[in-house]
Write an enzyme that holds these catalytic residues in place. Structure first.
Site, PDB file in Angstrom:
ATOM      1  N   ASN A 232      -3.532  -3.175   5.716  1.00 26.47           N
ATOM      2  CA  ASN A 232      -3.289  -1.878   6.018  1.00 26.47           C
ATOM      3  C   ASN A 232      -3.582  -1.495   7.344  1.00 26.47           C
ATOM      4  O   ASN A 232      -4.816  -1.964   7.624  1.00 26.47           O
ATOM      5  CB  ASN A 232      -4.007  -0.904   5.230  1.00 26.47           C
ATOM      6  CG  ASN A 232      -3.158  -0.692   3.830  1.00 26.47           C
ATOM      7  OD1 ASN A 232      -1.887  -1.229   3.554  1.00 26.47           O
ATOM      8  ND2 ASN A 232      -3.469   0.187   3.031  1.00 26.47           N
ATOM      9  N   LYS A 311      -0.135 -23.883   4.957  1.00 26.10           N
ATOM     10  CA  LYS A 311       0.729 -22.687   5.634  1.00 26.10           C
ATOM     11  C   LYS A 311       2.018 -22.824   5.033  1.00 26.10           C
ATOM     12  O   LYS A 311       2.842 -23.988   5.356  1.00 26.10           O
ATOM     13  CB  LYS A 311       0.491 -22.994   7.151  1.00 26.10           C
ATOM     14  CG  LYS A 311       1.095 -21.929   7.978  1.00 26.10           C
ATOM     15  CD  LYS A 311       0.942 -22.470   9.530  1.00 26.10           C
ATOM     16  CE  LYS A 311       1.806 -21.270  10.214  1.00 26.10           C
ATOM     17  NZ  LYS A 311       2.006 -21.671  11.545  1.00 26.10           N
ATOM     18  N   ASP A 327      -7.287   0.004  -8.475  1.00 22.44           N
ATOM     19  CA  ASP A 327      -7.277   1.364  -7.689  1.00 22.44           C
ATOM     20  C   ASP A 327      -8.925   1.546  -7.820  1.00 22.44           C
ATOM     21  O   ASP A 327      -9.374   2.015  -8.977  1.00 22.44           O
ATOM     22  CB  ASP A 327      -6.614   2.450  -8.611  1.00 22.44           C
ATOM     23  CG  ASP A 327      -6.847   3.758  -7.981  1.00 22.44           C
ATOM     24  OD1 ASP A 327      -7.590   3.811  -7.167  1.00 22.44           O
ATOM     25  OD2 ASP A 327      -6.231   4.684  -8.372  1.00 22.44           O
ATOM     26  N   LYS A 358      -3.041  13.640  -5.764  1.00 25.41           N
ATOM     27  CA  LYS A 358      -3.902  12.629  -5.857  1.00 25.41           C
ATOM     28  C   LYS A 358      -5.318  13.031  -6.582  1.00 25.41           C
ATOM     29  O   LYS A 358      -5.974  12.232  -7.302  1.00 25.41           O
ATOM     30  CB  LYS A 358      -4.291  11.962  -4.454  1.00 25.41           C
ATOM     31  CG  LYS A 358      -4.653  10.740  -4.428  1.00 25.41           C
ATOM     32  CD  LYS A 358      -4.287  10.188  -3.013  1.00 25.41           C
ATOM     33  CE  LYS A 358      -2.773   9.891  -2.855  1.00 25.41           C
ATOM     34  NZ  LYS A 358      -2.395   9.084  -1.804  1.00 25.41           N
ATOM     35  N   LYS A 362      -6.222  10.797  -9.809  1.00 27.35           N
ATOM     36  CA  LYS A 362      -7.368   9.995  -9.886  1.00 27.35           C
ATOM     37  C   LYS A 362      -8.812  10.455 -10.499  1.00 27.35           C
ATOM     38  O   LYS A 362      -9.598  10.123 -10.613  1.00 27.35           O
ATOM     39  CB  LYS A 362      -7.868   9.584  -8.332  1.00 27.35           C
ATOM     40  CG  LYS A 362      -6.674   8.658  -7.589  1.00 27.35           C
ATOM     41  CD  LYS A 362      -6.945   7.926  -6.814  1.00 27.35           C
ATOM     42  CE  LYS A 362      -5.931   7.238  -5.801  1.00 27.35           C
ATOM     43  NZ  LYS A 362      -6.235   6.075  -5.658  1.00 27.35           N
TER      44      LYS A 362
HETATM   45  O1  C5P Z   1      -3.955   5.264  -4.149  1.00 26.75           O
HETATM   46  P1  C5P Z   1      -3.899   5.763  -2.797  1.00 26.75           P
HETATM   47  O2  C5P Z   1      -3.600   4.863  -1.711  1.00 26.75           O
HETATM   48  O3  C5P Z   1      -2.850   6.912  -2.861  1.00 26.75           O
HETATM   49  O4  C5P Z   1      -5.382   6.825  -2.531  1.00 26.75           O
HETATM   50  C1  C5P Z   1      -5.993   6.623  -1.302  1.00 26.75           C
HETATM   51  C2  C5P Z   1      -7.468   6.766  -1.998  1.00 26.75           C
HETATM   52  O5  C5P Z   1      -7.587   5.740  -2.946  1.00 26.75           O
HETATM   53  C3  C5P Z   1      -8.259   6.440  -0.866  1.00 26.75           C
HETATM   54  O6  C5P Z   1      -9.636   7.208  -1.235  1.00 26.75           O
HETATM   55  C4  C5P Z   1      -8.550   4.945  -0.829  1.00 26.75           C
HETATM   56  O7  C5P Z   1      -9.972   4.465  -0.510  1.00 26.75           O
HETATM   57  C5  C5P Z   1      -8.552   4.662  -2.497  1.00 26.75           C
HETATM   58  N1  C5P Z   1      -7.918   3.330  -3.055  1.00 26.75           N
HETATM   59  C6  C5P Z   1      -8.503   2.612  -3.661  1.00 26.75           C
HETATM   60  N2  C5P Z   1      -7.873   1.326  -4.383  1.00 26.75           N
HETATM   61  C7  C5P Z   1      -6.938   1.088  -3.915  1.00 26.75           C
HETATM   62  C8  C5P Z   1      -6.178   1.937  -3.096  1.00 26.75           C
HETATM   63  C9  C5P Z   1      -6.516   3.038  -2.670  1.00 26.75           C
HETATM   64  O8  C5P Z   1      -9.705   2.907  -3.981  1.00 26.75           O
HETATM   65  N3  C5P Z   1      -6.114  -0.253  -4.314  1.00 26.75           N
END
Ligand code: C5P
Length: 418
Positions: A232, A311, A327, A358, A362
């Site tokens: 990312n 590769k 997550d 969100k 979460k």
């Molecule tokens: O899940 P999403 O990307 O929409 O939310 C962003 C938040 O979730 C950020 O705080 C990011 O650090 C966290 N995140 C996470 N694990 C992931 C994706 C996002 O902890 N796989």
């Protein structure tokens, strides 16, 4: 050009004063102040500055540069300061009594007043060719600069760029002020009057003392084959700024960082990871020992469960079967006896509504929403603008250096901690 008669770029005078008052009301402790005097006509105000600093209860040691000595004599400074002035890096007598590293550790804060254009440029590039510049590199204490120079030199793009870089590193600027200058010209460049310097010389209070803060930062990298990965956009600057401010505010900080080009802020423990799975494992391991968890990492959303060991040869089309990464924040929020949990939401539209969703999905305590559709802030930039979203309110923090944004976020977090 940075709008800077005031220490923080992008803050209005009113907002800035609000900060100063907030800090001042909480800090009145006498400090060990290392005062650096560089080559500017405003150096003639240094004896008065020393007198006022001592009157305010601070202990002052003075370091004079070679150019500074052209404008004010060591004897004058010694008379008001009450002790010998430090001048040379390679002076065996001075080094035998208090060497430059001791001097750097002695200081609660460094104040360079006046700070010339040349000295600001030296600081920006990390030069250590005399005692004062060496001390600025060796000291871990906060650094305040009160610039003084001709108005054209101050507004020159080189100086402005240097100031921007220093602000992003957490250096605090006091002034310069506007007015008639010694050269007869008028504009920004006058050193702030000594009495005002003294009143602006306030350190962030240790508002996170006794807190243990876990912060994830940077991107993660998910291997596709030995040379390619999914990731990312993220420089890690926001997470590192949070770590820097939290540590300066007295917290014990553990940073779990994906790959970045940044150096770990002083006094922070850092666990380096590459993948989302490694980050998840590290968070899982650390969570129980912390009172606050801030998930600032831009975790890759997908990963390839079985990356190729060789590769992959180029082909007209490549199909990869990706799976969702864990997550990390969501899992942390579900834990029993979990710390206070803060997440980030990078959005391109409906900022607050998406952040509120969100927050709920979460089960986090706060979501810091940033609008990543604006190109001059966010991602690789030193600046950011965010909205702090809780279940009851949405507080807008306008565009400012990430260090300043980190201070606002952490002040808000501190209000929830007992
Ligand atoms: O899940 P999403 O990307 O929409 O939310 C962003 C938040 O979730 C950020 O705080 C990011 O650090 C966290 N995140 C996470 N694990 C992931 C994706 C996002 O902890 N796989």
């Amino acid at each position: 050009m940075i709008d800077l008669p005031f220490p923080w770029a992008h803050l209005s005078y009113k907002e800035y004063n609000h900060w100063v008052l907030r800090y001042q009301s909480m800090t009145n402790t006498p400090m060990h102040i290392l005062l650096g005097i560089t080559g500017s006509i405003a150096a003639y105000k240094a004896p008065e500055l020393i007198r006022l600093l001592r009157q305010a209860g601070h202990e002052v040691k003075v370091v004079l540069t070679r150019a500074g000595k052209e404008f004010v004599t060591p004897l004058t400074l010694q008379a008001v300061c009450g002790e010998a002035v430090f001048e040379h890096l390679l002076d065996p007598t001075a080094e035998a009594s208090m060497n430059h590293i001791h001097l750097a550790r002695w200081a609660d804060c460094l104040l360079i007043a006046p700070a010339s254009a040349h000295f600001i440029a030296k600081l920006t590039h990390g030069f250590a060719d005399d005692l004062l510049s060496t001390l600025c590199l060796a000291a871990q204490a906060p650094l305040f600069l009160a610039p003084a120079m001709n108005q054209a030199m101050w507004s020159h793009p080189a100086t402005q760029e240097n100031v921007r870089i220093l602000v992003s590193r957490g250096v605090r600027f006091i002034g310069p002020d506007e007015g008639i200058q010694a050269c007869g010209e008028s504009g920004y460049g006058r050193m702030t009057e000594p009495a005002n310097i003294v009143s602006h010389l306030v350190l962030p209070p240790p508002f996170l003392r006794n807190q243990r803060i876990l912060i994830t930062a940077g991107p993660t990298q998910e291997a596709i084959d030995p040379v390619r990965y999914l990731s990312n956009r993220s420089s890690g600057k926001m997470g590192y700024a949070l770590a820097q401010v939290a540590s300066a505010a007295g917290a014990h900080v553990t940073l779990i960082s994906g790959p970045t080009a940044l150096s770990v802020p002083a006094a922070c423990r850092c666990i380096h990871v590459k993948t989302a799975a490694q980050m998840q494992q590290a968070v899982e391991h650390e969570l129980a020992q912390h009172t606050v968890f801030i998930s600032a990492a831009a975790v890759s959303d997908y990963y390839l469960p079985q990356p190729e060991t060789q590769k992959i040869k180029k082909q007209s089309q490549l199909n990869l079967s990706l799976e969702k990464t864990p997550d990390i924040l969501g899992l942390a929020c579900q834990r029993k006896n979990r710390p206070f949990c803060v997440g980030f939401a990078a959005e391109t539209q409906d900022l607050v509504a998406n952040a509120q969703k969100k927050l709920k999905d979460k089960q986090a305590d706060l979501i810091i929403a940033n609008d990543v559709s604006q190109t001059h802030i966010g991602f690789e930039s030193d600046d950011n603008a965010v909205t702090i979203v809780s279940s009851t309110e949405a507080i807008v923090i306008p565009s400012a250096p990430k260090i300043k944004i980190a201070e606002e976020i952490l002040h808000r977090v501190a209000t929830y901690l007992t």
